[in-house]
Design a protein around this motif. Structure first.
Motif, PDB file in Angstrom:
ATOM      1  N   TYR A   1      -0.927  -7.897   6.884  1.00 17.68           N
ATOM      2  CA  TYR A   1      -0.822  -6.442   7.007  1.00 17.68           C
ATOM      3  C   TYR A   1      -1.511  -6.000   8.292  1.00 17.68           C
ATOM      4  CZ  TYR A   1       0.423  -6.149   1.990  1.00 17.68           C
ATOM      5  OH  TYR A   1       1.028  -6.271   0.755  1.00 17.68           O
TER       6      TYR A   1
ATOM      7  N   SER B   1      -4.912  -1.470   4.584  1.00 19.48           N
ATOM      8  CA  SER B   1      -3.662  -2.028   5.110  1.00 19.48           C
ATOM      9  C   SER B   1      -2.517  -1.037   4.926  1.00 19.48           C
ATOM     10  CB  SER B   1      -3.329  -3.338   4.389  1.00 19.48           C
ATOM     11  OG  SER B   1      -4.289  -4.326   4.664  1.00 19.48           O
TER      12      SER B   1
ATOM     13  N   VAL C   1       1.217   0.062   4.255  1.00 16.33           N
ATOM     14  CA  VAL C   1       2.376  -0.458   3.530  1.00 16.33           C
ATOM     15  C   VAL C   1       3.558   0.495   3.692  1.00 16.33           C
ATOM     16  CG1 VAL C   1       0.898  -1.642   1.863  1.00 16.33           C
ATOM     17  CG2 VAL C   1       1.716   0.675   1.348  1.00 16.33           C
TER      18      VAL C   1
ATOM     19  N   GLY D   1       4.605  -6.153   5.468  1.00 22.55           N
ATOM     20  CA  GLY D   1       3.552  -5.574   6.271  1.00 22.55           C
ATOM     21  C   GLY D   1       3.988  -5.487   7.720  1.00 22.55           C
TER      22      GLY D   1
END
Length: 524
Positions: free
Chosen positions: A64, A171, A173, A191
Motif C-alpha cells: 500500500y 494506507s 485503499v 494498493g
C-alpha cells in the motif's frame, strides 16, 4: 452492480503483473529472475489496513501507499503518495497535503483526494477491535478539495500528526474495493505501493511483484520478493542455511542469533542494529488481584530484568525500565529509580502495608507463536522469580496470536504479555497507545493527567526536545500505577546470504522492513 470497467482494469493489472514478474530486469534468488525470499515469524492478521494495529504493517508498507513515509535514512516523515504536506497554521491544527499527479491503484483505478479521505474515514467508521482508530484521536475531519488536495482538520494541536499519516495504518485503499463499514475479508489487495500482491496464502507466504504504476520515493533494487511465514525461528534459520530463503527478519530466537554470530561461514551474514521495540506485562484492573495497586507494585519490585535478558535472551535484548525505550528523546529509567534492584523484602512490605499476607494467585497469559520461541521461557522465568519470592503463585497459559488477541480485547486475562513495535519514533507513541478509553490493549486506562494535560502539551511542541518534561511526568505516572511493567528492549537482527545487500538500509525508524532495498550483489 456489475462494473465491467472495473473487471477490465483488473484483467489488465494481472496481465501487467505477469509481465513484470517475468521480465528479469533485476536478479533475485532461487534462480535468475526469481524473487528474493524473506523469512519471518510475523504473519499478518489481516490484509485490510483498517483492521490492524500490529505486525501486519510489515506487509502493508510494501503493497500500500501512505501520504508520508520514511525514505532511507530519514527520521521524520517525507512525502510518498503526497507531493507535499505541511501544517498551514501556527497552532498545528490544520494539515494540508497535495497528491502527486497520476496516481493509480494496481487495478487501474485513480488514486485521488477522495480515496485518501475515504481511507481515513473508514478507519474511524469501522473502529475495528485491535484496529488503528486510536491513532486518530486528534483528527476532527478530513476534507477533499478537488482531485489532489486533502486537508486534515484537527481538534487539538498535534505536532505528531504527520507521524500518524506515515504509519501503514493510514494506507490508502480504493473506495470501490473496500467497504465503508466493514473489513474486507478476501485475500486480494489493490494498493498503490512499490509492489503488487500477486498471491497470498494465509500463514504461509505472500508473493510481491514490482508495481509498474508506482509513484513514490522507493527506489526499488529488486524485481520481486516472496515473504515466507514460519512458525518458529529454528525452521526459518534452517531454510536460510539450506538456501530456501535469502533473508530472515522478525522472529529470530536468541539461541539462533547467538549461533549465527558464532557460525563460521562465508555464505551468511548477521546484521545487528539498535532497536526500539519493547516487551512488557499488562495488568487488568478488573481482575480481583491484578487490580490491586500493591500487588502490581510488588510484582514490579520482584521482577529481575537482567536475569530475563541474559538467561532467556542470552544478551540479545536489553533490560528496560520505562515504557519509552532508551535512545528516544524523553526516556527515563523510571522503574529502576523507583524500585531499584529486585527485592523480595521490599515487595513483602508493600503487600503487608495493603493488608495482604497470603500468597497472591495470578494467571499470566502469553502468545505461543508471535514474539519468538523464547516467549514461553520468558514466562517460565517470570514464574520462577515470582513463585520463588514466596509471595505469589503464578499459573501460566498460552494461546496462538489470533485467539490470544481476541482474549485480551475481551478482558479475559488477569496479566498478559505484549510486545510493541512503534508506529513512529517518538516518545508519544510509547505512552498514548496504552492509555485512554480506547487503546491498543483492550482494557481502558483512564489517566486524565496524561490524556488531558501531558500528551496535549507535548503534541503542541514542534521541537520534540521541548516536550521532554511532559514525557518524564507521564512515565512517572505509569511507574506509580504499575499497570504496565516494561521488561526488555529489543535489537534488530537480519540474517542473510552473503550475496544479499541492502539489509542495513531496509529498516525504517519504526523497524518495518522496506523490501525494495534488498538486492543481490551480483545484480550490480
Amino acid at each position: 452492480m456489475f462494473n465491467q470497467n472495473r473487471v477490465l482494469r483488473r484483467v489488465a493489472a494481472v496481465a501487467a503483473m505477469s509481465l513484470v514478474a517475468g521480465c528479469g530486469v533485476f536478479s533475485g534468488s532461487t534462480g535468475a529472475g526469481g524473487p528474493i525470499v524473506v523469512g519471518t515469524t510475523s504473519a499478518p492478521s489481516t490484509l485490510d489496513p483498517a483492521g490492524s494495529w500490529d505486525g501486519s504493517w510489515e506487509l502493508f508498507r510494501n503493497i500500500y501507499q501512505t501520504l508520508l513515509a520514511y525514505p532511507n535514512g530519514a527520521t521524520t516523515p517525507q512525502p510518498d503518495a503526497a507531493e507535499s504536506c505541511a501544517f498551514t497554521d501556527s497552532g498545528n491544527r490544520t494539515y494540508r497535503c497535495e497528491l502527486r499527479h497520476g496516481l493509480k491503484f494496481t487495478d487501474g483505478a485513480t488514486l485521488d483526494a477522495r480515496a485518501v479521505k475515504y481511507s481515513v474515514d473508514r478507519i474511524r467508521t469501522i473502529n475495528a477491535a485491535g484496529g488503528p482508530a486510536g491513532l486518530l484521536g486528534s483528527l476532527d475531519r478530513v476534507q477533499a478539495l478537488g482531485d489532489r488536495e486533502v486537508v486534515f482538520h484537527l481538534n487539538k494541536a498535534d505536532a505528531t500528526f504527520p507521524f500518524v499519516l506515515a504509519t501503514p495504518a493510514m494506507s490508502i485503499v480504493d473506495p470501490d474495493d473496500y467497504p465503508a463499514r466493514s473489513l474486507r475479508r478476501d485475500k486480494s489487495v489493490y494498493g498503490s505501493g512499490p509492489y503488487t500482491l500477486k498471491s497470498y496464502e494465509d500463514g504461509k507466504q505472500a508473493e510481491l511483484v514490482r508495481n509498474g504504476d508506482y509513484q513514490g520515493f522507493a527506489d526499488r533494487h529488486n524485481n520481486a520478493v516472496t515473504i515466507r511465514y514460519f512458525h518458529d525461528s529454528a525452521t526459518m534459520v534452517k531454510a536460510l542455511r539450506t538456501g530456501a530463503i535469502d533473508v530472515t527478519y522478525r522472529g529470530l530466537a536468541a539461541s539462533d542469533i547467538v549461533a549465527l554470530q558464532s557460525y563460521n561461514s562465508s555464505d551468511q551474514q548477521l546484521i545487528d542494529g539498535s532497536g526500539v521495540d519493547i516487551n512488557y506485562l499488562v495488568f487488568n484492573p478488573k481482575d480481583p488481584w491484578a487490580g490491586i495497586p500493591a500487588v502490581r507494585k510488588a510484582v514490579a519490585q520482584v521482577v529481575d530484568r537482567p536475569a530475563i535478558t541474559f538467561k532467556v535472551y542470552r544478551g540479545t535484548v536489553d533490560p528496560l525500565y520505562s515504557m519509552v525505550p532508551a535512545g528516544l528523546t524523553g526516556h527515563t529509567p523510571g522503574y529502576f529509580d523507583t524500585y531499584g534492584d529486585p527485592s523480595t523484602s521490599k515487595a513483602r512490605r508493600t503487600l503487608a502495608d495493603a493488608g495482604i499476607t497470603q500468597r497472591v494467585p495470578l494467571t499470566f497469559w502469553y502468545t505461543t507463536d508471535r514474539y519468538g520461541s523464547e516467549t514461553v521461557k520468558e514466562f517460565q522465568e517470570l514464574k520462577r522469580q515470582l513463585d520463588g519470592s514466596g509471595l505469589f503463585t503464578i499459573t501460566l497459559k498460552g494461546r496462538p496470536w489470533k485467539t490470544y488477541v481476541i482474549g485480551y480485547q475481551k478482558g479475559e486475562y488477569p496479566v498478559f504479555g505484549r510486545g510493541w513495535f512503534p508506529d513512529f519514533p517518538d516518545a508519544d507513541n510509547f505512552i498514548a497507545p496504552f492509555v485512554g478509553d480506547h487503546n491498543t490493549l483492550g482494557t481502558p486506562y483512564l489517566s486524565p493527567v496524561i490524556t488531558g494535560k501531558l500528551l496535549p502539551e507535548a503534541r503542541a511542541e514542534d521541537d520534540r526536545g521541548e516536550a521532554v518534561e511532559d514525557f518524564e511526568e507521564a512515565q512517572q505516572i505509569l511507574v506509580d500505577d504499575a499497570r504496565l511493567i516494561p521488561l526488555w528492549q529489543g535489537r534488530q537482527y537480519i540474517a542473510a546470504g552473503d550475496d544479499i545487500s541492502g539489509g542495513e538500509q531496509s529498516l525504517d525508524p519504526s523497524t518495518i522492513m522496506m523490501m525494495w532495498e534488498l538486492h543481490r550483489k551480483t545484480s550490480w
